[in-house]
Design a protein around this motif. Structure first.
Motif, mmCIF file in Angstrom:
data_model
loop_
_atom_site.group_PDB
_atom_site.id
_atom_site.type_symbol
_atom_site.label_atom_id
_atom_site.label_comp_id
_atom_site.label_asym_id
_atom_site.label_seq_id
_atom_site.Cartn_x
_atom_site.Cartn_y
_atom_site.Cartn_z
ATOM 1 N N PHE A 14 55.079 55.462 20.357
ATOM 2 C CA PHE A 14 55.188 56.810 20.917
ATOM 3 C C PHE A 14 55.511 56.761 22.402
ATOM 4 C CE2 PHE A 14 53.332 60.640 22.809
ATOM 5 C CZ PHE A 14 54.022 61.607 22.088
ATOM 6 N N LEU A 15 54.823 55.890 23.123
ATOM 7 C CA LEU A 15 55.085 55.761 24.561
ATOM 8 C C LEU A 15 56.466 55.173 24.829
ATOM 9 C CD1 LEU A 15 51.606 54.565 25.846
ATOM 10 C CD2 LEU A 15 52.653 56.829 26.090
ATOM 11 N N ALA A 16 56.922 54.253 23.985
ATOM 12 C CA ALA A 16 58.254 53.672 24.170
ATOM 13 C C ALA A 16 59.342 54.721 23.962
ATOM 14 C CB ALA A 16 58.448 52.503 23.207
ATOM 15 N N VAL A 17 59.190 55.541 22.931
ATOM 16 C CA VAL A 17 60.178 56.600 22.677
ATOM 17 C C VAL A 17 60.164 57.616 23.814
ATOM 18 C CG1 VAL A 17 60.699 58.531 21.150
ATOM 19 C CG2 VAL A 17 60.193 56.301 20.189
ATOM 20 N N PHE A 18 58.976 57.966 24.283
ATOM 21 C CA PHE A 18 58.886 58.909 25.401
ATOM 22 C C PHE A 18 59.508 58.322 26.661
ATOM 23 C CE2 PHE A 18 56.628 60.495 29.136
ATOM 24 C CZ PHE A 18 56.979 61.836 29.056
ATOM 25 N N ALA A 19 59.244 57.042 26.933
ATOM 26 C CA ALA A 19 59.798 56.408 28.135
ATOM 27 C C ALA A 19 61.317 56.323 28.060
ATOM 28 C CB ALA A 19 59.196 55.021 28.314
ATOM 29 N N ASP A 35 66.716 50.097 23.816
ATOM 30 C CA ASP A 35 65.910 50.631 22.739
ATOM 31 C C ASP A 35 64.752 49.673 22.469
ATOM 32 O OD1 ASP A 35 65.024 52.223 20.745
ATOM 33 O OD2 ASP A 35 66.645 51.778 19.342
ATOM 34 N N LEU A 36 63.536 50.157 22.582
ATOM 35 C CA LEU A 36 62.360 49.312 22.438
ATOM 36 C C LEU A 36 61.793 49.308 21.019
ATOM 37 C CD1 LEU A 36 60.592 50.339 25.746
ATOM 38 C CD2 LEU A 36 61.948 48.301 25.318
ATOM 39 N N LEU A 37 62.183 50.254 20.188
ATOM 40 C CA LEU A 37 61.626 50.323 18.837
ATOM 41 C C LEU A 37 61.991 49.129 17.953
ATOM 42 C CD1 LEU A 37 61.733 54.063 17.794
ATOM 43 C CD2 LEU A 37 59.762 52.623 18.137
#
Length: 118
Positions: A14-19, A35-37
């Protein structure tokens, strides 16, 4: 696996998508979107169970699509296509690595006399 690990992975997603959506500094600096996911999917597939990998693919994909211009739900299948084969063959991928062959508890299970002998 531990429920706490699953919650931490989902919170990190969640924090990666927000960042990725909130901060444009890496995009301006490097000239490409990072992309961190997928990296988080690989970590989850190597260390956690299939339920967490599936949950991360679904929730991470939906979170990513809700903050981007993608159609809603389109990112679930690519994330799952990354995570499932790695989870399925993780024993084959990790068999040569020494940290995967031994558990941390095996070190502490030895008698103390063997640990500190000269």
């Amino acid at each position: 696996m531990n429920v706490f690990n699953s919650i931490l992975i989902l919170a990190a997603a969640f924090l990666a998508v927000f960042a990725e959506a909130a901060f444009s500094f890496p995009h301006r600096l490097l000239g490409a979107q990072i992309d961190l996911l997928p990296a988080l999917m690989i970590y989850a597939a190597l260390n956690l169970d299939i339920f967490t990998v599936s949950l991360l693919a679904v929730l991470g994909g939906l979170w990513f699509d809700s903050l981007s211009a993608n159609p809603f739900g389109i990112s679930i299948l690519p994330l799952y296509a990354i995570g499932f084969p790695i989870w399925w063959k993780r024993d084959l991928l990790l068999r040569e690595l020494p940290f995967a062959c031994r558990s941390p508890r095996s070190f502490w299970a030895r008698p103390p006399a063997l640990l500190f002998r000269r």
